[in-house]
Design an enzyme around this catalytic site. Structure first.
Site, mmCIF file in Angstrom:
data_model
loop_
_atom_site.group_PDB
_atom_site.id
_atom_site.type_symbol
_atom_site.label_atom_id
_atom_site.label_comp_id
_atom_site.label_asym_id
_atom_site.label_seq_id
_atom_site.Cartn_x
_atom_site.Cartn_y
_atom_site.Cartn_z
ATOM 1 N N LYS A 58 45.430 -5.377 -42.532
ATOM 2 C CA LYS A 58 44.834 -4.095 -42.895
ATOM 3 C C LYS A 58 45.867 -3.179 -43.538
ATOM 4 C CE LYS A 58 41.572 -4.269 -39.043
ATOM 5 N NZ LYS A 58 41.126 -3.637 -37.804
ATOM 6 N N HIS A 95 41.032 -2.702 -31.598
ATOM 7 C CA HIS A 95 40.138 -3.705 -32.155
ATOM 8 C C HIS A 95 40.918 -4.820 -32.856
ATOM 9 C CE1 HIS A 95 37.202 -0.095 -32.588
ATOM 10 N NE2 HIS A 95 37.182 -0.582 -31.371
ATOM 11 N N TYR A 125 40.445 1.998 -44.878
ATOM 12 C CA TYR A 125 41.372 0.871 -44.883
ATOM 13 C C TYR A 125 40.797 -0.321 -45.623
ATOM 14 C CZ TYR A 125 38.718 -0.586 -40.686
ATOM 15 O OH TYR A 125 37.747 -0.927 -39.796
ATOM 16 N N ASP A 128 34.209 0.529 -26.604
ATOM 17 C CA ASP A 128 35.628 0.654 -26.292
ATOM 18 C C ASP A 128 35.855 0.957 -24.813
ATOM 19 O OD1 ASP A 128 36.238 0.047 -28.900
ATOM 20 O OD2 ASP A 128 36.640 2.109 -29.498
#
Length: 177
Positions: free
Chosen positions: A70, A60, A130, A166
């Site tokens: 991140k 992603h 995250y 996905d």
């Protein structure tokens, strides 16, 4: 905190110092002062739960201008976490790096803006959290096919558990084409 740069410039493995005794343990997971390599202000925290070992989430990323840096960690179970360099002008464009993040090893991975991100769970009942330095934007959300042969991530399986999104993602060359 121990900070180690990976083979891709700007991607860091962070190992916090853990203080423990008979009661348990304590650690700082982030300190702007102690990790000057991370020059961003985090604005959002995210958390996911994956029930089944072999669950793959990714690859992603968010398109400009909403890219996200991140800081990632696994708080329950274990994952193989992957960062893919999607910066066309980078000498490591399309290269990837992976690291095992687990509740046990307490390692974290920092991924700067301009990268794709994905992970596969190595255990059942995995929790993953995250921080991001930019807000989620549905209009800028994108994904690359997890099995894109041009990128060639070795996920350790040919049959992961993936979402419909996905599974339907395109290879990078079709996204850019």
């Amino acid at each position: 905190m121990k900070v180690t740069e990976t083979k891709i410039k700007g991607v860091y493995i962070i190992e916090p110092q853990v203080f423990g005794d008979a009661r348990g343990w304590f650690m700082e997971t982030y300190s702007k002062i102690k990790i000057p390599q991370i020059d961003c202000d985090f604005v959002q925290d995210n958390q996911s739960f994956s029930a089944q070992k072999g669950t793959l989430r990714g690859i992603h990323f968010q398109k400009p201008p909403m890219e996200q840096a991140k800081l990632l960690r696994c708080t329950r179970g274990a994952v193989m976490d992957v960062a893919v360099d999607l910066r066309p002008d980078s000498p490591t464009y399309k290269q990837w790096v992976s690291v095992e993040l687990s509740a046990e090893n307490k390692k974290q991975l920092f991924i700067p803006r301009g990268f794709g991100h994905g992970f596969i769970t190595l255990t059942d009942d995995t929790e993953f959290i995250y921080k991001t330095d930019n807000y989620y934007s549905p209009e800028h959300d994108s994904a690359i096919l997890w099995s894109d042969p041009e990128i060639g991530v070795d996920w350790g399986t040919d049959n992961p558990v993936v979402s419909e999104k996905d599974a339907a993602a395109l290879p990078l060359n079709e996204l850019n084409g």
